[in-house]
Scaffold this motif. Structure first.
Motif, PDB file in Angstrom:
ATOM      1  N   GLY A 230       4.700  10.472 -23.029  1.00 10.70           N
ATOM      2  CA  GLY A 230       3.995  11.312 -22.069  1.00 10.70           C
ATOM      3  C   GLY A 230       4.924  11.858 -21.006  1.00 10.70           C
ATOM      4  N   ASP A 231       4.349  12.150 -19.850  1.00 17.02           N
ATOM      5  CA  ASP A 231       5.064  12.774 -18.742  1.00 17.02           C
ATOM      6  C   ASP A 231       5.733  11.696 -17.885  1.00 17.02           C
ATOM      7  N   PRO A 232       7.028  11.843 -17.573  1.00 17.43           N
ATOM      8  CA  PRO A 232       7.715  10.847 -16.730  1.00 17.43           C
ATOM      9  C   PRO A 232       6.976  10.596 -15.411  1.00 17.43           C
ATOM     10  N   LEU A 233       6.323  11.633 -14.902  1.00 18.62           N
ATOM     11  CA  LEU A 233       5.629  11.488 -13.615  1.00 18.62           C
ATOM     12  C   LEU A 233       4.488  10.478 -13.679  1.00 18.62           C
ATOM     13  N   GLU A 234       3.997  10.194 -14.864  1.00 19.51           N
ATOM     14  CA  GLU A 234       2.921   9.202 -14.979  1.00 19.51           C
ATOM     15  C   GLU A 234       3.416   7.841 -14.490  1.00 19.51           C
ATOM     16  N   ASP A 235       4.615   7.425 -14.921  1.00 18.96           N
ATOM     17  CA  ASP A 235       5.183   6.151 -14.448  1.00 18.96           C
ATOM     18  C   ASP A 235       5.582   6.235 -12.975  1.00 18.96           C
ATOM     19  N   LEU A 236       6.266   7.328 -12.607  1.00 22.29           N
ATOM     20  CA  LEU A 236       6.784   7.441 -11.233  1.00 22.29           C
ATOM     21  C   LEU A 236       5.664   7.400 -10.190  1.00 22.29           C
ATOM     22  N   SER A 237       4.475   7.830 -10.553  1.00 28.54           N
ATOM     23  CA  SER A 237       3.390   7.914  -9.575  1.00 28.54           C
ATOM     24  C   SER A 237       2.496   6.676  -9.572  1.00 28.54           C
ATOM     25  N   TRP A 238       2.393   6.007 -10.710  1.00 26.44           N
ATOM     26  CA  TRP A 238       1.397   4.917 -10.832  1.00 26.44           C
ATOM     27  C   TRP A 238       1.675   3.791  -9.841  1.00 26.44           C
ATOM     28  N   ILE A 239       2.951   3.464  -9.642  1.00 24.79           N
ATOM     29  CA  ILE A 239       3.303   2.379  -8.718  1.00 24.79           C
ATOM     30  C   ILE A 239       3.083   2.813  -7.267  1.00 24.79           C
ATOM     31  N   CYS A 240       2.814   4.102  -7.048  1.00 25.13           N
ATOM     32  CA  CYS A 240       2.649   4.622  -5.682  1.00 25.13           C
ATOM     33  C   CYS A 240       1.193   4.637  -5.207  1.00 25.13           C
ATOM     34  N   ILE A 241       0.239   4.414  -6.084  1.00 23.09           N
ATOM     35  CA  ILE A 241      -1.149   4.531  -5.619  1.00 23.09           C
ATOM     36  C   ILE A 241      -1.450   3.404  -4.621  1.00 23.09           C
ATOM     37  N   ASN A 242      -2.292   3.713  -3.669  1.00 21.19           N
ATOM     38  CA  ASN A 242      -2.528   2.781  -2.553  1.00 21.19           C
ATOM     39  C   ASN A 242      -2.970   1.389  -3.024  1.00 21.19           C
ATOM     40  N   ALA A 243      -3.681   1.323  -4.133  1.00 20.24           N
ATOM     41  CA  ALA A 243      -4.144   0.033  -4.655  1.00 20.24           C
ATOM     42  C   ALA A 243      -2.979  -0.928  -4.891  1.00 20.24           C
ATOM     43  N   ARG A 317     -15.359  -1.716  -6.636  1.00 21.42           N
ATOM     44  CA  ARG A 317     -14.035  -1.343  -6.121  1.00 21.42           C
ATOM     45  C   ARG A 317     -13.705   0.112  -6.422  1.00 21.42           C
ATOM     46  N   SER A 318     -14.568   0.745  -7.175  1.00 18.51           N
ATOM     47  CA  SER A 318     -14.414   2.171  -7.426  1.00 18.51           C
ATOM     48  C   SER A 318     -14.317   2.945  -6.112  1.00 18.51           C
ATOM     49  N   SER A 319     -15.066   2.496  -5.100  1.00 22.23           N
ATOM     50  CA  SER A 319     -15.072   3.232  -3.834  1.00 22.23           C
ATOM     51  C   SER A 319     -13.735   3.115  -3.088  1.00 22.23           C
ATOM     52  N   GLU A 320     -12.934   2.079  -3.392  1.00 23.84           N
ATOM     53  CA  GLU A 320     -11.590   2.013  -2.789  1.00 23.84           C
ATOM     54  C   GLU A 320     -10.791   3.242  -3.212  1.00 23.84           C
ATOM     55  N   ASN A 321     -10.948   3.608  -4.466  1.00 24.59           N
ATOM     56  CA  ASN A 321     -10.224   4.777  -4.961  1.00 24.59           C
ATOM     57  C   ASN A 321     -10.819   6.063  -4.405  1.00 24.59           C
ATOM     58  N   GLU A 322     -12.122   6.046  -4.160  1.00 21.34           N
ATOM     59  CA  GLU A 322     -12.737   7.225  -3.535  1.00 21.34           C
ATOM     60  C   GLU A 322     -12.143   7.447  -2.139  1.00 21.34           C
ATOM     61  N   ILE A 323     -11.961   6.388  -1.380  1.00 21.30           N
ATOM     62  CA  ILE A 323     -11.416   6.570  -0.023  1.00 21.30           C
ATOM     63  C   ILE A 323      -9.933   6.961  -0.114  1.00 21.30           C
ATOM     64  N   ASP A 324      -9.213   6.417  -1.096  1.00 22.13           N
ATOM     65  CA  ASP A 324      -7.816   6.838  -1.274  1.00 22.13           C
ATOM     66  C   ASP A 324      -7.743   8.327  -1.609  1.00 22.13           C
ATOM     67  N   LEU A 325      -8.666   8.782  -2.440  1.00 20.60           N
ATOM     68  CA  LEU A 325      -8.677  10.206  -2.810  1.00 20.60           C
ATOM     69  C   LEU A 325      -9.055  11.068  -1.607  1.00 20.60           C
ATOM     70  N   VAL A 326     -10.001  10.602  -0.813  1.00 22.23           N
ATOM     71  CA  VAL A 326     -10.352  11.327   0.416  1.00 22.23           C
ATOM     72  C   VAL A 326      -9.110  11.446   1.309  1.00 22.23           C
ATOM     73  N   ASN A 327      -8.379  10.333   1.456  1.00 23.41           N
ATOM     74  CA  ASN A 327      -7.174  10.357   2.302  1.00 23.41           C
ATOM     75  C   ASN A 327      -6.107  11.297   1.739  1.00 23.41           C
ATOM     76  N   LEU A 328      -6.016  11.367   0.400  1.00 26.35           N
ATOM     77  CA  LEU A 328      -5.002  12.230  -0.218  1.00 26.35           C
ATOM     78  C   LEU A 328      -5.406  13.706  -0.177  1.00 26.35           C
ATOM     79  N   LEU A 329      -6.671  13.976  -0.440  1.00 29.62           N
ATOM     80  CA  LEU A 329      -7.097  15.369  -0.614  1.00 29.62           C
ATOM     81  C   LEU A 329      -7.551  16.011   0.692  1.00 29.62           C
ATOM     82  N   ILE A 330      -8.151  15.224   1.565  1.00 27.01           N
ATOM     83  CA  ILE A 330      -8.712  15.789   2.794  1.00 27.01           C
ATOM     84  C   ILE A 330      -7.806  15.469   3.981  1.00 27.01           C
ATOM     85  N   GLY A 331      -7.252  14.281   3.980  1.00 24.80           N
ATOM     86  CA  GLY A 331      -6.278  13.914   5.022  1.00 24.80           C
ATOM     87  C   GLY A 331      -6.899  13.674   6.377  1.00 24.80           C
TER      88      GLY A 331
END
Lengths: 331, 130
Positions: A230-243, A317-331
């Motif tokens: 796949g795409d190298p960015l898949e690995d480079l980004s996965w370790i970066c998610i807030n979780a 815990r799905s909502s943890e990712n919702e708040i992470d997405l809010v922080n990423l997309l809306i800031g």
């Protein structure tokens, strides 16, 4: 102990096929899930004891590599291909065959180190190596991405756009409309591009699957269960998610480092140049994926396959990712 | 009809039993699952306390945003359809704020100690101060 009755068959296979091994003992189950079982054991040779690990399909069944996972023999070949490029991963000692009567799986060396994020991020003994980890992880990912994927031709190719479409399908099948996830899908659709280069991707490079030594830092990359192309960015980004930052929000890479450090390690080890922005776009993808995996945990509970309170709770815990997405997309 | 103890009090009693009596006597996986069970009950307690006002506020915002009536489920499904079709996006007035407030409330119920909630609340404070 029940479930370990295959020890004689394992001993017979290893003494027959691996030079130097004369007997095995101390077989102990470490963990078991729906996809794999892991056991620790010792092999004895004329010169001493080899600490080993057995990974095999549940109950010793024949493993077709169903679902998201990769067949165990494929996993073993991917580890060998990665090690040939310098990746620190446990050496595969033997791949089981049907004649061995142990089920599908493989035997690898047992390495020492810490995998618990809370210790790695907070214990004093890791203070010295912690600042090096992001760079080392970048190097390791560059090496993984240099692996000769033609050695493992059966690896599935999953590009970013394909993955996005597959996760959307899963999300829609759960029939639980979540506006934040819907927004993330819409945001990602024009931004997740076809890969510039297709490489062998570890697929689950994060705390828990990286073993850290207090002396040298990154000691081994483990759990190659969902290795694919796949795409190298898949690995480079996965370790970066807030979780995976375990509360150390300011340190984007695994709670221990910064993205530019990781990208420098990646480039210095021969990887392509990527920007912080590239990683951030894929971080949105990662948080969305983890959120949908949490929804999947609830689905497993709801359909009665696993009624444990743990499964049910992870659904929330799905909502943890919702708040992470809010922080990423809306800031 | 409301009997005492209230629903919240009954759940609190069950959680406190798990935490104070059962967990100290358990080991291994069972102890771990008892902790998960206590956390699950804590989610229920918070949802009973915070949930109704949060749902009411979410419903009011959705009604305004979509300019139509319906249940919370219907309105959320309608919002998803409009986001998916590209009819609404983060530039739609009020939508980003709605998503932020709704998600903050969800996480206050589900995982009040999650780091992402602190990040979101810190930004809200900063925004309010500007």
């Amino acid at each position: 102990m029940a479930g370990l009755d295959f020890e004689p068959a394992l001993a017979a296979a290893l003494t027959r096929h691996v030079q130097g091994i004369t007997s095995v003992g101390k077989l102990t189950r470490l963990s078991g899930g729906a996809s794999q079982e892991t056991f620790a054991f010792d092999a004895h040779t004329a010169s001493g004891t080899l600490p080993l690990i057995l990974r095999r399909a549940p109950g010793g069944s024949r493993d077709g590599g169903s679902g998201q996972g990769t067949a165990l023999a494929t996993e073993a070949r991917a580890i060998t291909a990665a090690r040939a490029c310098g990746v620190k991963a446990p050496e595969v000692v033997y791949v089981l065959t049907p004649q061995d009567g142990v089920g599908d799986g493989y035997v690898m060396e047992r390495v020492e180190g810490e995998t618990l994020a809370r210790k790695i991020l907070r214990d004093k003994e890791f203070d010295a190596v912690r600042p090096k980890l992001a760079y080392q992880c970048g190097q390791a990912m560059a090496q993984i991405h240099q692996a000769d994927a033609s050695q493992v031709p059966e690896l599935r190719l999953v590009t970013g756009p394909q993955q996005l479409a597959e996760y959307y399908e899963r999300y829609r099948a759960y029939d639980l409309p979540k506006p934040v996830f819907e927004m993330a899908f819409a945001w990602l659709k024009p931004r997740i591009k076809e890969p510039k280069r297709t490489v062998m991707v570890h697929g689950d490079f994060r705390h828990g699957n990286i073993m850290i030594s207090p002396k040298t830092g990154l000691a081994a990359v483990l759990d190659w269960e969902i290795v694919h192309r796949g795409d190298p960015l898949e690995d480079l980004s996965w370790i970066c998610i807030n979780a995976w930052r375990f509360g150390v929000t300011g340190k984007v890479v695994g709670g221990f480092g910064d993205v530019p450090e990781m990208l420098a390690g990646y480039r210095d080890a021969g990887g392509d140049a990527y920007t912080v922005e590239d990683v951030r776009t894929w971080e949105v993808m990662g948080s969305l994926k983890w959120g949908i995996m949490c929804m999947g945990m609830y689905e497993v509970f709801r359909t009665g396959y696993d009624r444990s309170v743990e499964r049910a709770a992870i659904g929330r815990r799905s909502s943890e990712n919702e708040i992470d997405l809010v922080n990423l997309l809306i800031g | 009809m409301m009997d005492k103890p209230t629903l919240a009090e009954i759940i609190t009693a069950a959680r406190e039993f798990l935490e104070n009596k059962a967990m100290p006597e358990l080991t291994g996986r069972t102890a771990f699952h008892a902790r998960v069970a206590a956390n699950a009950l804590a989610i229920a307690e918070r949802e009973i306390t915070i949930g109704p006002a949060a749902a009411e506020a979410e419903h009011a915002r959705l009604t305004l945003l979509l300019n139509r009536h319906g249940t919370l489920e219907e309105l959320n499904a309608a919002l998803c359809a409009r986001i998916s079709s590209g009819d609404m996006d983060l530039d739609t007035p009020g939508l980003a704020e709605h998503l932020r407030l709704t998600t903050i409330d969800k996480v206050r119920i589900d995982q009040p100690n999650y780091s992402g909630l602190k990040t979101a609340l810190a930004r809200e404070d900063r925004g309010a101060a500007v």
